[in-house]
Scaffold this motif. Structure first.
Motif, PDB file in Angstrom:
ATOM      1  N   LEU A 216      -7.945  -5.342  12.053  1.00 13.65           N
ATOM      2  CA  LEU A 216      -8.426  -5.479  13.431  1.00 13.65           C
ATOM      3  C   LEU A 216      -7.573  -4.660  14.389  1.00 13.65           C
ATOM      4  O   LEU A 216      -8.072  -4.107  15.366  1.00 13.65           O
ATOM      5  CB  LEU A 216      -8.429  -6.952  13.837  1.00 13.65           C
ATOM      6  N   GLY A 217      -6.284  -4.561  14.102  1.00 13.19           N
ATOM      7  CA  GLY A 217      -5.393  -3.768  14.937  1.00 13.19           C
ATOM      8  C   GLY A 217      -5.282  -2.328  14.488  1.00 13.19           C
ATOM      9  O   GLY A 217      -4.490  -1.567  15.016  1.00 13.19           O
ATOM     10  N   GLY A 218      -6.074  -1.923  13.528  1.00 12.62           N
ATOM     11  CA  GLY A 218      -6.032  -0.559  12.996  1.00 12.62           C
ATOM     12  C   GLY A 218      -6.976   0.383  13.727  1.00 12.62           C
ATOM     13  O   GLY A 218      -7.579   0.035  14.742  1.00 12.62           O
ATOM     14  N   PRO A 219      -7.152   1.574  13.190  1.00  8.30           N
ATOM     15  CA  PRO A 219      -7.959   2.604  13.857  1.00  8.30           C
ATOM     16  C   PRO A 219      -9.439   2.249  14.007  1.00  8.30           C
ATOM     17  O   PRO A 219     -10.091   2.691  14.946  1.00  8.30           O
ATOM     18  CB  PRO A 219      -7.807   3.839  12.978  1.00  8.30           C
ATOM     19  N   SER A 220      -9.996   1.444  13.096  1.00  4.88           N
ATOM     20  CA  SER A 220     -11.418   1.104  13.199  1.00  4.88           C
ATOM     21  C   SER A 220     -11.667  -0.086  14.109  1.00  4.88           C
ATOM     22  O   SER A 220     -12.814  -0.377  14.447  1.00  4.88           O
ATOM     23  CB  SER A 220     -11.994   0.817  11.813  1.00  4.88           C
ATOM     24  N   ALA A 221     -10.615  -0.810  14.495  1.00  3.23           N
ATOM     25  CA  ALA A 221     -10.699  -1.966  15.402  1.00  3.23           C
ATOM     26  C   ALA A 221     -11.652  -3.032  14.874  1.00  3.23           C
ATOM     27  O   ALA A 221     -12.367  -3.676  15.636  1.00  3.23           O
ATOM     28  CB  ALA A 221     -11.097  -1.530  16.808  1.00  3.23           C
TER      29      ALA A 221
END
Length: 168
Positions: free
Chosen positions: A84-89
């Motif tokens: 969730l906190g990565g590039p794809s959100a």
């Protein structure tokens, strides 16, 4: 209109349900299915981590077995923070359902915010169920209680890509 005023205006209307209702169409139901998918993924990851903790426990003569006490929570927090906190959100379940999370002004969430989002979700569901789910029935952006507290919004990914590709 100055650049600062234009920037603030676009931030205020980043995800306006009156202007772009397709961003929120079907979000509530697909979010529930995404949660179930994520629950299965976290269970599988926890099982795999459990095997590693078992091996670690054998090599540490039993001391590593103490990690079993925090294993499910740690695996879930790391999973949410990294996806969730990565590039794809979005988590894997959210990606499967075509959803992504954004902050109220359009930015992607960062790992710490994603982990806090998960913690607030677990606490709110534990103490306020089913009241926490009723909040989404009265929210124009179909946000839950923890979304309102943190200033996040879950939207349809495909419509967001189309929405952000439009010329200003």
């Amino acid at each position: 209109m100055s650049a600062d005023t234009a920037s603030n205006h676009s931030r205020q209307n980043a995800f306006d349900p009156a202007l772009n209702p397709e961003l929120f169409s079907g979000v509530r139901s697909r979010r529930m299915f995404a949660f179930l998918i994520d629950l299965i993924v976290i269970a599988l990851l926890t099982f795999g981590a459990g095997i590693l903790v078992f091996v670690l426990g054998v090599f540490t003569l039993g001391l590593g077995f103490l990690l079993y006490a925090i294993l499910p929570t740690a695996v879930a927090l790391i999973y949410v923070a990294m996806t969730l906190g990565g590039p794809s959100a979005s988590t894997l379940g959210m990606r499967a359902m075509g959803l992504e999370m954004r902050l109220w002004y359009g930015a992607k969430p960062y790992p710490l915010l994603a982990a806090v989002h998960a913690i607030l979700f677990w606490f709110s569901v534990s103490f306020l169920t089913p009241l926490v789910l009723l909040v989404s029935l009265f929210s124009d952006r179909k946000r839950l209680l923890h979304d309102l507290i943190l200033g996040t919004v879950v939207i349809n990914s495909a419509y967001h890509r189309e929405f952000s590709a439009r010329p200003a």
